[in-house]
Design a protein around this motif. Structure first.
Motif, mmCIF file in Angstrom:
data_model
loop_
_atom_site.group_PDB
_atom_site.id
_atom_site.type_symbol
_atom_site.label_atom_id
_atom_site.label_comp_id
_atom_site.label_asym_id
_atom_site.label_seq_id
_atom_site.Cartn_x
_atom_site.Cartn_y
_atom_site.Cartn_z
ATOM 1 N N PRO A 130 34.034 23.787 32.982
ATOM 2 C CA PRO A 130 34.456 24.554 31.802
ATOM 3 C C PRO A 130 35.946 24.413 31.515
ATOM 4 N N SER A 131 36.335 24.828 30.334
ATOM 5 C CA SER A 131 37.745 25.068 30.041
ATOM 6 C C SER A 131 38.083 26.458 30.581
ATOM 7 N N ILE A 132 39.310 26.580 31.146
ATOM 8 C CA ILE A 132 39.703 27.837 31.803
ATOM 9 C C ILE A 132 40.975 28.380 31.161
ATOM 10 N N THR A 133 40.980 29.680 30.928
ATOM 11 C CA THR A 133 42.208 30.361 30.506
ATOM 12 C C THR A 133 42.424 31.571 31.411
ATOM 13 N N PHE A 134 43.614 31.657 31.997
ATOM 14 C CA PHE A 134 43.969 32.817 32.822
ATOM 15 C C PHE A 134 44.611 33.902 31.959
ATOM 16 N N TYR A 135 44.481 35.143 32.407
ATOM 17 C CA TYR A 135 45.175 36.277 31.776
ATOM 18 C C TYR A 135 45.797 37.116 32.889
ATOM 19 N N ASP A 136 47.059 37.481 32.741
ATOM 20 C CA ASP A 136 47.696 38.295 33.778
ATOM 21 C C ASP A 136 47.291 39.768 33.629
ATOM 22 N N GLY A 137 47.846 40.598 34.496
ATOM 23 C CA GLY A 137 47.446 42.002 34.506
ATOM 24 C C GLY A 137 47.878 42.777 33.291
ATOM 25 N N SER A 138 48.765 42.187 32.481
ATOM 26 C CA SER A 138 49.175 42.840 31.238
ATOM 27 C C SER A 138 48.476 42.257 30.024
#
Lengths: 420, 66
Positions: A352-360
């Motif tokens: 898959p394509s992956i996108t991370f998101y931080d805690g904010s």
């Protein structure tokens, strides 16, 4: 002669009627019945009970449309909506022209000037007992004038691996029967098309909406296609199109109601423009496609099963909002790298394509515990099974820390997209 | 689909001799305004298919890996 048979005296007495009591028990054997002599009309309701059926007598051909897995559509009841908007909540995507939004697996595609808010809605008018959800296309920018090549439709894509049993491209190709509930802002002709992406072939049928803004159930059967086999792989092979608007390239000519090499002309002949006013809302639910010529009862599947099936194509660990509950890694001895394995809850269709998101909630980053948010980074070392690593690229608040404090964790959530 | 800031990315892999080398496996890019999307170099991935289409038809360029 059986004790209860007719005797000569009775026959000479012109008693020619043979009553049930004249037939000895067990005297009418299978050999005495011509083939097909006992029709359904001769069987009283409930007269065939389980005890009358010999083991193994009900063959597979008699069970078409019965049992689990008959519905080839994932999320046909529109229960699952993983796409998340912090402002709008479950499933809602605003300003959409072309892409996934609303419920899982269904995609808005097109190039008209129209834009829409696509969402999962708990239908304010329930179309049938059991369908509490629907996909809603709320037109926010209208497209009243279409150029010749303009198109817009709501689509559903199949991978070839899931359709091998329809035997497309063989002399035994199966018919397909589609049923769905639709609520359109327009009366008149609407088009449902099936497109074979592996062989560039297509077939269309029209359905008529009788009353605007009213739920109506539609059923249509498509003949099997003896030309063009579908690839046995995990890639896009077949697509259903619920046409919403079509330019003259698609509406010119007669509707192409038989399987043939695809051309634009006649693909959507007669299609009304559903996207021509910002007051228009189009709804769809209860989608079932099954092998054969009969539309059987809808196969309702539990939410968790549909969610798991949808996760083959899309996983969103952000449905609960910003958190650290999706992924965690540790910084590596290699500068700007972090490693730590996170397994996907389902094996995905492909890498898959992956996108991370931080805690904010910052996209494209993770939180470095004890050091700060928004460490810009991308996934690397990932597969269809999970994610093993991340590399910082200096965006956001900069690279992962180095040197002392090498035990810092990188944390956040992720979206993995392997849709067709 | 709007693709911006496309750049090849390498991951560290160990060869049969135990030597660690950088192998290009992904493209990092901004997709419809979402930054740092990791797109695998995979013919079955819809984002990769679209990136390659835009390279061919629209002149999109992909920067080399560091």
């Amino acid at each position: 002669m059986p004790s209860n048979s007719k005797n000569i005296a009775e026959l000479l007495n012109t008693d020619t009627t043979i009553a049930v009591t004249d037939v000895a028990d067990g005297s009418i054997t299978t050999a005495k019945l011509a083939a097909d002599a006992v029709t359904a009309a001769k069987l009283a309701d409930d007269s065939v009970v389980t005890a009358n059926i010999v083991d193994g007598n009900v063959t597979a051909v008699k069970t078409t449309g019965v049992g689990r897995g008959k519905n080839l559509i994932i999320n046909g009841a529109m229960q699952v909506a993983q796409r998340y908007s912090a402002s709008s909540g479950e499933g809602t995507v605003t300003g959409l022209q072309d892409g996934y939004g609303g419920v899982d697996r269904f995609r808005l595609s097109g190039d008209t000037a129209a834009r829409a808010t696509v969402s999962k809605t708990n239908a304010n008018t329930t179309p049938e007992n059991g369908f509490k959800s629907a996909v809603k296309i709320d037109v926010t920018t209208a497209s009243g004038t279409l150029s010749a090549g303009n198109y817009h439709y709501l689509g559903y894509r199949f991978e070839g691996r899931h359709l091998q049993h329809i035997k497309k491209g063989t002399s035994s190709a199966e018919s397909l029967t589609l049923q769905f509930w639709v609520r359109s802002p327009k009366t008149g002709t609407h088009i449902l098309q099936i497109y074979d992406n592996d062989n560039n072939r297509g077939i269309s049928q029209a359905y008529t909406v009788s009353s605007a803004n009213t739920w109506e159930k539609k059923v249509m059967t498509f003949a099997g296609d003896t030309t063009g086999t579908l690839d046995e792989d995990q890639n896009y092979s077949l697509q259903l199109y619920w046409w919403l608007a079509a330019g003259s390239d698609y509406t010119t000519g007669s509707l192409r109601t038989s399987w043939a090499s695809w051309t634009a002309n006649g693909t959507a002949a007669g299609q009304v423009n559903v996207l021509d006013n910002t007051s228009n809302d189009f709804y769809l639910t209860g989608v079932q496609m099954e092998v054969g010529t009969n539309a059987t009862d809808f196969e309702h599947r539990p939410y968790h099963e549909e969610l798991h099936s949808c996760m083959r194509y899309y996983i969103n660990t952000r449905s609960g909002g910003n958190s650290y509950g999706g992924i965690q890694m540790d910084r590596s001895v290699y500068a700007n790298y972090a490693y730590g394995y996170t397994s996907f809850p389902a094996e995905m269709r492909n890498k898959p394509s992956i996108t991370f998101y931080d805690g904010s909630g910052n996209a494209g980053s993770l939180t470095e515990n004890g050091a700060g948010h928004n460490r810009g980074c991308v996934a690397n070392s990932h597969s269809s099974h999970g994610i093993a690593g991340a590399e910082s690229n200096g965006t956001g608040t900069g690279h992962f820390s180095s040197g002392a404090g090498a035990g810092y964790h990188l944390m956040g959530t992720y979206i993995a997209d392997a849709e067709l | 689909m709007k693709i911006e800031n496309a750049k090849y990315m390498a991951e560290k892999q160990m060869d049969a001799d135990g030597k660690v080398e950088d192998v290009v496996t992904t493209i990092a890019c901004t997709v419809d305004g979402v930054p740092n999307v990791s797109v695998p170099i995979d013919e079955g991935n819809r984002h990769y298919i679209e990136i390659m289409r835009q390279v061919k038809d629209d002149g999109l360029t992909i920067a080399d890996a560091d």
